[in-house]
Design a protein around this motif. Structure first.
Motif, PDB file in Angstrom:
ATOM      1  N   THR A 174      25.257  59.065 -25.945  1.00 35.83           N
ATOM      2  CA  THR A 174      24.661  57.866 -25.350  1.00 35.83           C
ATOM      3  C   THR A 174      24.818  56.677 -26.272  1.00 35.83           C
ATOM      4  O   THR A 174      25.107  55.558 -25.828  1.00 35.83           O
ATOM      5  N   ASN A 175      24.636  56.914 -27.564  1.00 38.77           N
ATOM      6  CA  ASN A 175      24.795  55.828 -28.538  1.00 38.77           C
ATOM      7  C   ASN A 175      26.223  55.308 -28.540  1.00 38.77           C
ATOM      8  O   ASN A 175      26.463  54.092 -28.564  1.00 38.77           O
ATOM      9  N   ILE A 176      27.176  56.236 -28.480  1.00 41.05           N
ATOM     10  CA  ILE A 176      28.581  55.811 -28.423  1.00 41.05           C
ATOM     11  C   ILE A 176      28.837  55.018 -27.144  1.00 41.05           C
ATOM     12  O   ILE A 176      29.495  53.969 -27.165  1.00 41.05           O
ATOM     13  N   ALA A 177      28.293  55.494 -26.014  1.00 35.72           N
ATOM     14  CA  ALA A 177      28.496  54.812 -24.730  1.00 35.72           C
ATOM     15  C   ALA A 177      27.922  53.403 -24.751  1.00 35.72           C
ATOM     16  O   ALA A 177      28.471  52.491 -24.108  1.00 35.72           O
ATOM     17  N   SER A 178      26.825  53.200 -25.490  1.00 37.06           N
ATOM     18  CA  SER A 178      26.210  51.866 -25.534  1.00 37.06           C
ATOM     19  C   SER A 178      27.110  50.840 -26.205  1.00 37.06           C
ATOM     20  O   SER A 178      26.899  49.631 -26.059  1.00 37.06           O
ATOM     21  N   TRP A 179      28.122  51.302 -26.944  1.00 39.03           N
ATOM     22  CA  TRP A 179      29.081  50.411 -27.595  1.00 39.03           C
ATOM     23  C   TRP A 179      30.336  50.194 -26.755  1.00 39.03           C
ATOM     24  O   TRP A 179      31.225  49.431 -27.153  1.00 39.03           O
ATOM     25  N   LEU A 180      30.433  50.848 -25.605  1.00 33.39           N
ATOM     26  CA  LEU A 180      31.645  50.773 -24.790  1.00 33.39           C
ATOM     27  C   LEU A 180      31.564  49.731 -23.683  1.00 33.39           C
ATOM     28  O   LEU A 180      32.390  49.716 -22.784  1.00 33.39           O
ATOM     29  N   GLY A 181      30.559  48.868 -23.739  1.00 38.15           N
ATOM     30  CA  GLY A 181      30.435  47.787 -22.760  1.00 38.15           C
ATOM     31  C   GLY A 181      29.410  48.076 -21.694  1.00 38.15           C
ATOM     32  O   GLY A 181      29.012  49.229 -21.472  1.00 38.15           O
ATOM     33  N   ALA A 182      28.965  47.020 -21.002  1.00 42.33           N
ATOM     34  CA  ALA A 182      27.965  47.149 -19.941  1.00 42.33           C
ATOM     35  C   ALA A 182      28.498  48.033 -18.823  1.00 42.33           C
ATOM     36  O   ALA A 182      29.635  47.886 -18.385  1.00 42.33           O
ATOM     37  N   GLY A 183      27.657  48.946 -18.384  1.00 43.34           N
ATOM     38  CA  GLY A 183      28.014  49.841 -17.290  1.00 43.34           C
ATOM     39  C   GLY A 183      28.385  51.240 -17.721  1.00 43.34           C
ATOM     40  O   GLY A 183      28.283  52.178 -16.922  1.00 43.34           O
ATOM     41  N   ALA A 184      28.786  51.433 -18.977  1.00 43.07           N
ATOM     42  CA  ALA A 184      29.257  52.746 -19.414  1.00 43.07           C
ATOM     43  C   ALA A 184      28.160  53.805 -19.313  1.00 43.07           C
ATOM     44  O   ALA A 184      28.408  54.931 -18.858  1.00 43.07           O
ATOM     45  N   VAL A 185      26.944  53.458 -19.748  1.00 44.54           N
ATOM     46  CA  VAL A 185      25.835  54.413 -19.676  1.00 44.54           C
ATOM     47  C   VAL A 185      25.552  54.778 -18.218  1.00 44.54           C
ATOM     48  O   VAL A 185      25.312  55.946 -17.885  1.00 44.54           O
ATOM     49  N   THR A 186      25.603  53.784 -17.329  1.00 41.78           N
ATOM     50  CA  THR A 186      25.334  54.025 -15.912  1.00 41.78           C
ATOM     51  C   THR A 186      26.421  54.874 -15.276  1.00 41.78           C
ATOM     52  O   THR A 186      26.132  55.789 -14.491  1.00 41.78           O
ATOM     53  N   TRP A 187      27.688  54.604 -15.572  1.00 39.04           N
ATOM     54  CA  TRP A 187      28.784  55.414 -15.023  1.00 39.04           C
ATOM     55  C   TRP A 187      28.619  56.879 -15.411  1.00 39.04           C
ATOM     56  O   TRP A 187      28.786  57.774 -14.585  1.00 39.04           O
ATOM     57  N   ALA A 213      22.160  52.824  -6.820  1.00 42.90           N
ATOM     58  CA  ALA A 213      23.492  52.266  -7.071  1.00 42.90           C
ATOM     59  C   ALA A 213      23.754  51.054  -6.197  1.00 42.90           C
ATOM     60  O   ALA A 213      24.273  50.026  -6.664  1.00 42.90           O
ATOM     61  N   ARG A 214      23.400  51.159  -4.923  1.00 43.00           N
ATOM     62  CA  ARG A 214      23.651  50.046  -4.018  1.00 43.00           C
ATOM     63  C   ARG A 214      22.761  48.846  -4.329  1.00 43.00           C
ATOM     64  O   ARG A 214      23.172  47.693  -4.189  1.00 43.00           O
ATOM     65  N   TYR A 215      21.512  49.094  -4.723  1.00 39.81           N
ATOM     66  CA  TYR A 215      20.566  48.012  -4.952  1.00 39.81           C
ATOM     67  C   TYR A 215      20.750  47.367  -6.321  1.00 39.81           C
ATOM     68  O   TYR A 215      20.691  46.137  -6.447  1.00 39.81           O
ATOM     69  N   PHE A 216      20.996  48.187  -7.346  1.00 39.65           N
ATOM     70  CA  PHE A 216      21.040  47.659  -8.714  1.00 39.65           C
ATOM     71  C   PHE A 216      22.444  47.599  -9.311  1.00 39.65           C
ATOM     72  O   PHE A 216      22.662  46.924 -10.315  1.00 39.65           O
ATOM     73  N   GLY A 217      23.412  48.347  -8.729  1.00 38.69           N
ATOM     74  CA  GLY A 217      24.770  48.324  -9.255  1.00 38.69           C
ATOM     75  C   GLY A 217      24.878  49.031 -10.600  1.00 38.69           C
ATOM     76  O   GLY A 217      24.116  49.947 -10.918  1.00 38.69           O
ATOM     77  N   ALA A 218      25.856  48.603 -11.413  1.00 36.43           N
ATOM     78  CA  ALA A 218      26.063  49.173 -12.753  1.00 36.43           C
ATOM     79  C   ALA A 218      26.239  48.025 -13.734  1.00 36.43           C
ATOM     80  O   ALA A 218      27.239  47.320 -13.705  1.00 36.43           O
ATOM     81  N   GLY A 219      25.259  47.829 -14.580  1.00 37.45           N
ATOM     82  CA  GLY A 219      25.320  46.720 -15.533  1.00 37.45           C
ATOM     83  C   GLY A 219      24.296  46.885 -16.628  1.00 37.45           C
ATOM     84  O   GLY A 219      23.776  47.988 -16.858  1.00 37.45           O
ATOM     85  N   ALA A 220      23.953  45.801 -17.296  1.00 35.70           N
ATOM     86  CA  ALA A 220      23.053  45.861 -18.444  1.00 35.70           C
ATOM     87  C   ALA A 220      21.657  46.340 -18.055  1.00 35.70           C
ATOM     88  O   ALA A 220      21.020  47.092 -18.801  1.00 35.70           O
ATOM     89  N   GLU A 221      21.142  45.906 -16.875  1.00 33.23           N
ATOM     90  CA  GLU A 221      19.797  46.308 -16.465  1.00 33.23           C
ATOM     91  C   GLU A 221      19.718  47.809 -16.201  1.00 33.23           C
ATOM     92  O   GLU A 221      18.767  48.472 -16.618  1.00 33.23           O
ATOM     93  N   THR A 222      20.697  48.334 -15.474  1.00 34.96           N
ATOM     94  CA  THR A 222      20.671  49.775 -15.190  1.00 34.96           C
ATOM     95  C   THR A 222      20.921  50.580 -16.457  1.00 34.96           C
ATOM     96  O   THR A 222      20.338  51.653 -16.638  1.00 34.96           O
ATOM     97  N   ASP A 223      21.774  50.071 -17.345  1.00 33.27           N
ATOM     98  CA  ASP A 223      21.957  50.741 -18.634  1.00 33.27           C
ATOM     99  C   ASP A 223      20.629  50.819 -19.380  1.00 33.27           C
ATOM    100  O   ASP A 223      20.275  51.855 -19.959  1.00 33.27           O
TER     101      ASP A 223
END
Length: 512
Positions: free
Chosen positions: A254-267, A29-39
């Motif tokens: 997971t599919n629904i979360a992928s439509w909720l914006g960057a970071g949702a899958v990671t959260w 979390a500290r190194y990569f954060g929550a965004g498109a890459e972590t998703d």
């Protein structure tokens, strides 16, 4: 080894696994954060993980453990070894084929599990590439599941409970030492996954060899012609549907979360990690120990022992599950801020992850109870009933999604999973009682009043201790001290009230 001691051993080692897992997630979390890459990474990792739970740890263990218990009770040692070798031969061939197909079909698989990523071509391409690298992980973990099943049946629970630590250590090493050297650091996590898979299999094989159990491939015709192997395969078919329903629910969410914006899958992933702490410490640990015990009791026709084991497991669910659910709900902000906030994981990420944690907390007791109730059916080789209940819970989850997602976004997905788990567990428990398989032993009324009073006072203490505190505004040392302090204080209040009202450690022993 008694049920309580065995469960304590598994729980202790599972605690080590969860602690190293939290350290792993803190670093990621500290190194990569929550965004498109972590998703992209978590979508790619979810695919082999989903199949691992579906085939290896799910349907396979549910079918294999009761059959191995039967073969050991009714046949010679040589016959038991031959049975294990035959299962190993069939399983190894199946997972090798699955790995090859997974690598070839990665683009289709990523689209199936996270179609919303097509809106970001770079994230989609990254997810496909990561999937191709990590998909063979299922082959290692399927063989790990076979070795763990044999060890658990032989009442050697420590090594299977410890091996997940190796995956966490691989992640930690990859994040600290490999990621800084790469142009695209996210690929270090994929390397950590594969290294962890290899290490886990090596440790399990060594443990089996020390018990004079060697996994040896035999002829395909000989293996597939083994009547006990065919029985395992037949039992796996309905089990695949049962476990598959749960995994299908995860895939849809997971599919629904992928439509909720960057970071949702990671959260959701980090919220799931917090939820897994109590689930693993009690649910998975006790379920792992109970399945061989229930299977052996059923094979011997010892209905009294079978009922006592199940009753004891359910009491432990109430003892730990209820306060864990309430506690996780009331400490969500504190725990998420303490564990994940920093560097690339912002206060906004903390808020969104904490919302998902509260959603999961609603159904935590259902998630824990399922780990105890479902083995009661698997031990009797009744896999169809849990399948039907799982299908009903899937319908409930998606119906709840229709309301919860528009209201709470990604947190609504967590809420639906929790509610579905409670419906599933309650349905199975009702069927056990109606069929006369399970009859509650005496003392439930007093036990329920004690745990209810203790939980209420614990909740009041947690609420009072956090009034006016904004956890994301504190420096990490204060977040750590505060979060650990209120958790420790909650435990003292809860068990203190139990003790004052007459509960004793001796009550943990199974009744007859």
């Amino acid at each position: 080894m008694s049920l309580l001691k065995s469960a304590a051993t598994v729980s202790g080692l599972t605690l080590v696994s969860r602690i190293t897992g939290v350290i792993r997630d803190m670093l990621i979390a500290r190194y990569f954060g929550a965004g498109a890459e972590t998703d992209a990474f978590y979508v790619a990792f979810r695919l082999p993980n989903m199949l691992r739970r579906l085939f290896a740890e799910g349907a396979f263990q549910q079918a294999f453990v009761p059959m191995l218990s039967d073969v050991r009770e009714t046949s010679s040692r040589e016959r038991s070894k031959a049975f294990v070798d035959h299962v190993f031969t069939v399983l190894a061939a199946a997972v090798l084929l699955a790995s090859v197909l997974g690598v070839l079909l990665s683009p289709l698989l990523v689209w199936a599990i996270a179609s919303g990523m097509r809106e970001d071509p770079a994230a989609y391409t990254l997810a496909v590439g990561l999937t191709r690298v990590m998909f063979p992980y299922i082959a290692f973990m399927s063989l790990v599941a076979l070795a763990a099943s044999v060890l658990n049946t032989l009442k050697h629970f420590a090594v299977p409970a410890f091996t997940p630590v190796l995956l966490n250590l691989s992640f930690i090493a990859a994040t600290l030492f490999l990621a800084p050297t790469l142009e695209e650091p996210i690929w270090a996590l994929a390397a950590g996954v594969m290294a962890g898979g290899v290490l886990q299999l090596m440790v399990q094989v060594i443990a089996l060899r020390r018990l004079s159990v060697k996994l040896r491939p035999r002829g395909w015709r000989e293996s597939i012609g083994d009547e006990a192997v065919r029985r395992v395969l037949k039992l796996m078919v309905p089990a695949l549907f049962g476990v598959g329903v749960a995994q299908l629910s995860i895939l849809i969410n997971t599919n629904i979360a992928s439509w909720l914006g960057a970071g949702a899958v990671t959260w959701l992933n980090y919220a799931d990690r917090l939820m897994e702490f109590p689930t693993a410490l009690l649910g998975v640990a006790l379920g792992t120990v109970m399945l061989p015990g229930l299977s052996a009791a059923h094979a011997k026709g010892d209905a009294e022992r079978y009922n006592a084991l199940l009753d004891h497991g359910l009491r432990l669910v109430l003892l730990v599950g209820v306060p864990a659910s309430i506690g996780l709900w009331l400490t969500a902000d504190a725990l998420v801020a303490f564990l994940f906030q920093g560097r690339s994981f912002t206060a906004a990420d903390v808020s969104q992850t904490a919302l998902a944690v509260t959603g999961y907390a609603v159904g935590l007791i259902g998630l824990i109870a399922l780990k105890i109730i479902a083995p009661a059916f698997y031990a009797r080789k009744d896999i169809r009933t849990p399948v039907r209940a799982a299908f009903a819970s899937l319908v409930v989850v998606q119906l709840v999604n229709l309301v919860s997602v528009p209201l709470f976004a990604h947190a609504g997905l967590a809420l639906s999973v929790g509610i579905g788990s409670c419906v599933n567990a309650l349905t199975l428990l009702t069927l056990l009682m109606r069929r006369g398989i399970y009859k509650p032993l005496t003392g439930w009324g007093v036990f329920g009043l004690r745990t209810g009073a203790a939980t209420a006072l614990m909740a009041a203490g947690l609420w009072s201790a956090q009034r006016g505190v904004v956890w994301t505004d504190l420096v990490w040392t204060w977040r750590a001290a505060g979060a650990l302090g209120i958790v420790a204080g909650a435990a003292v209040i809860y068990f203190g009230v139990l003790f004052v009202t007459g509960w004793r450690l001796s009550d943990l022993r199974p009744k007859r």
